[in-house]
Design a protein around this motif. Sequence first.
Motif, PDB file in Angstrom:
ATOM      1  N   LYS A 182       0.843  -1.204   0.000  1.00  0.00           N
ATOM      2  CA  LYS A 182       0.000   0.000   0.000  1.00  0.00           C
ATOM      3  C   LYS A 182       0.881   1.257   0.000  1.00  0.00           C
ATOM      4  CE  LYS A 182      -3.701  -2.415   2.337  1.00  0.00           C
ATOM      5  NZ  LYS A 182      -4.647  -2.449   3.446  1.00  0.00           N
ATOM      6  N   ARG A 183       1.883   1.220  -0.844  1.00  0.00           N
ATOM      7  CA  ARG A 183       2.883   2.284  -0.905  1.00  0.00           C
ATOM      8  C   ARG A 183       2.258   3.669  -1.106  1.00  0.00           C
ATOM      9  NH1 ARG A 183       8.341   1.476  -3.640  1.00  0.00           N
ATOM     10  NH2 ARG A 183       9.314   3.459  -3.216  1.00  0.00           N
ATOM     11  N   ASP A 184       1.343   3.792  -2.066  1.00  0.00           N
ATOM     12  CA  ASP A 184       0.733   5.093  -2.346  1.00  0.00           C
ATOM     13  C   ASP A 184       0.022   5.654  -1.118  1.00  0.00           C
ATOM     14  OD1 ASP A 184       1.692   4.989  -4.937  1.00  0.00           O
ATOM     15  OD2 ASP A 184      -0.210   4.298  -5.793  1.00  0.00           O
ATOM     16  N   GLU A 185      -0.696   4.797  -0.393  1.00  0.00           N
ATOM     17  CA  GLU A 185      -1.425   5.250   0.795  1.00  0.00           C
ATOM     18  C   GLU A 185      -0.470   5.681   1.903  1.00  0.00           C
ATOM     19  OE1 GLU A 185      -2.124   2.489  -0.976  1.00  0.00           O
ATOM     20  OE2 GLU A 185      -4.224   1.916  -0.769  1.00  0.00           O
ATOM     21  N   VAL A 186       0.646   4.952   2.057  1.00  0.00           N
ATOM     22  CA  VAL A 186       1.629   5.286   3.095  1.00  0.00           C
ATOM     23  C   VAL A 186       2.320   6.599   2.756  1.00  0.00           C
ATOM     24  CG1 VAL A 186       3.789   4.552   4.178  1.00  0.00           C
ATOM     25  CG2 VAL A 186       1.969   2.877   3.791  1.00  0.00           C
ATOM     26  N   GLU A 187       2.649   6.801   1.486  1.00  0.00           N
ATOM     27  CA  GLU A 187       3.330   8.034   1.071  1.00  0.00           C
ATOM     28  C   GLU A 187       2.384   9.227   0.981  1.00  0.00           C
ATOM     29  OE1 GLU A 187       7.162   6.645  -1.496  1.00  0.00           O
ATOM     30  OE2 GLU A 187       5.250   6.645  -2.559  1.00  0.00           O
ATOM     31  N   ASN A 188       1.101   8.994   1.133  1.00  0.00           N
ATOM     32  CA  ASN A 188       0.090  10.046   1.049  1.00  0.00           C
ATOM     33  C   ASN A 188      -0.248  10.609   2.433  1.00  0.00           C
ATOM     34  OD1 ASN A 188      -1.861  11.718  -0.164  1.00  0.00           O
ATOM     35  ND2 ASN A 188      -3.469  10.189   0.118  1.00  0.00           N
ATOM     36  N   GLY A 189       0.771  10.888   3.245  1.00  0.00           N
ATOM     37  CA  GLY A 189       0.525  11.478   4.562  1.00  0.00           C
ATOM     38  C   GLY A 189       0.625  10.490   5.703  1.00  0.00           C
ATOM     39  N   GLY A 190       1.176   9.315   5.467  1.00  0.00           N
ATOM     40  CA  GLY A 190       1.302   8.318   6.519  1.00  0.00           C
ATOM     41  C   GLY A 190       2.433   8.632   7.493  1.00  0.00           C
ATOM     42  N   SER A 191       2.385   7.980   8.641  1.00  0.00           N
ATOM     43  CA  SER A 191       3.417   8.108   9.664  1.00  0.00           C
ATOM     44  C   SER A 191       3.889   6.723  10.070  1.00  0.00           C
ATOM     45  CB  SER A 191       2.866   8.804  10.914  1.00  0.00           C
ATOM     46  OG  SER A 191       2.599  10.162  10.669  1.00  0.00           O
ATOM     47  N   LEU A 192       5.091   6.669  10.610  1.00  0.00           N
ATOM     48  CA  LEU A 192       5.591   5.447  11.228  1.00  0.00           C
ATOM     49  C   LEU A 192       5.378   5.607  12.723  1.00  0.00           C
ATOM     50  CD1 LEU A 192       6.988   2.716  11.050  1.00  0.00           C
ATOM     51  CD2 LEU A 192       9.164   3.901  11.206  1.00  0.00           C
TER      52      LEU A 192
ATOM     53  N   SER B  61       6.633   9.335  13.559  1.00  0.00           N
ATOM     54  CA  SER B  61       7.423  10.191  12.675  1.00  0.00           C
ATOM     55  C   SER B  61       6.728  10.206  11.317  1.00  0.00           C
ATOM     56  CB  SER B  61       8.839   9.653  12.522  1.00  0.00           C
ATOM     57  OG  SER B  61       9.496   9.595  13.765  1.00  0.00           O
ATOM     58  N   ASP B  62       6.611  11.386  10.711  1.00  0.00           N
ATOM     59  CA  ASP B  62       5.971  11.501   9.407  1.00  0.00           C
ATOM     60  C   ASP B  62       6.830  10.834   8.334  1.00  0.00           C
ATOM     61  OD1 ASP B  62       3.780  12.958  10.368  1.00  0.00           O
ATOM     62  OD2 ASP B  62       4.818  14.874  10.102  1.00  0.00           O
ATOM     63  N   ILE B  63       6.190  10.029   7.500  1.00  0.00           N
ATOM     64  CA  ILE B  63       6.887   9.358   6.401  1.00  0.00           C
ATOM     65  C   ILE B  63       6.934  10.305   5.209  1.00  0.00           C
ATOM     66  CG2 ILE B  63       6.811   7.446   4.755  1.00  0.00           C
ATOM     67  CD1 ILE B  63       5.543   5.758   7.001  1.00  0.00           C
ATOM     68  N   ILE B  64       8.136  10.485   4.664  1.00  0.00           N
ATOM     69  CA  ILE B  64       8.334  11.331   3.489  1.00  0.00           C
ATOM     70  C   ILE B  64       8.221  10.491   2.224  1.00  0.00           C
ATOM     71  CG2 ILE B  64      10.007  12.779   2.261  1.00  0.00           C
ATOM     72  CD1 ILE B  64      11.126  13.492   5.117  1.00  0.00           C
ATOM     73  N   SER B  65       8.887   9.330   2.222  1.00  0.00           N
ATOM     74  CA  SER B  65       8.834   8.455   1.051  1.00  0.00           C
ATOM     75  C   SER B  65       9.285   7.047   1.419  1.00  0.00           C
ATOM     76  CB  SER B  65       9.724   9.000  -0.079  1.00  0.00           C
ATOM     77  OG  SER B  65      11.086   8.965   0.298  1.00  0.00           O
TER      78      SER B  65
END
Length: 145
Positions: free
Chosen positions: A48-58, A70-74
Motif C-alpha cells: 500500500k505504498r501510495d497510501e503510506v506516502e500520502n501522509g502516513g506516519s511510522l 514520525s511523518d513518512i516522506i517516502s
Amino acid sequence: MVMHLVKLCVGVSSIEELEASMARTAARRRAAGEPPVSVHVTRMTPAKRDEVENGGSLYWVIGGAIRCRSDIISLETVDGEDGVKRCAIVMSTEVIRTAAAPRRPFQGWRYLKPEDAPQDVAGPVEGGDDLPPDLRAKLLEIGAW
C-alpha cells in the motif's frame, strides 16, 4: 486514503533516546551534504505504498506501547549489503508524541489505519518513562496509562 505503519523501536527504551538518535542521524546527514532525514531500512516494501506516502506516519512501539510517531516522506528501494532489495522508510526527524497504545511484540511492520492510530499529545506524558517496566506494562494492560 492514508495508511500508517507501526514498528517496534528495537534497542530504544525511551522517546528521548529515539529523539537523540534521530538528531544524530540528521546532523551526520547534514554534514555530508544530504537532506537531514531519518531512514529506517526494512526487508519488505508495503504493498500500500501510495497510501503510506500520502501522509502516513511510522508509529513507534517503545516499551510495549505505541508512544510516538514520525511523518513518512517516502518509501525507497535500496540494495542491501547482501544484494537483496529492501525498503528504506524515509522520515522526518521530528518525533511526535502520541497517547500510549499497548502493542504485543511482532516482527517487521504492520499497517495501522488512521482511525486506529493513537492521538497526538502536546508534550511528555508525566511519569511515563520513570515508571518501572512491570508497572508501566500493567497500567497499559488495564488501560490506565
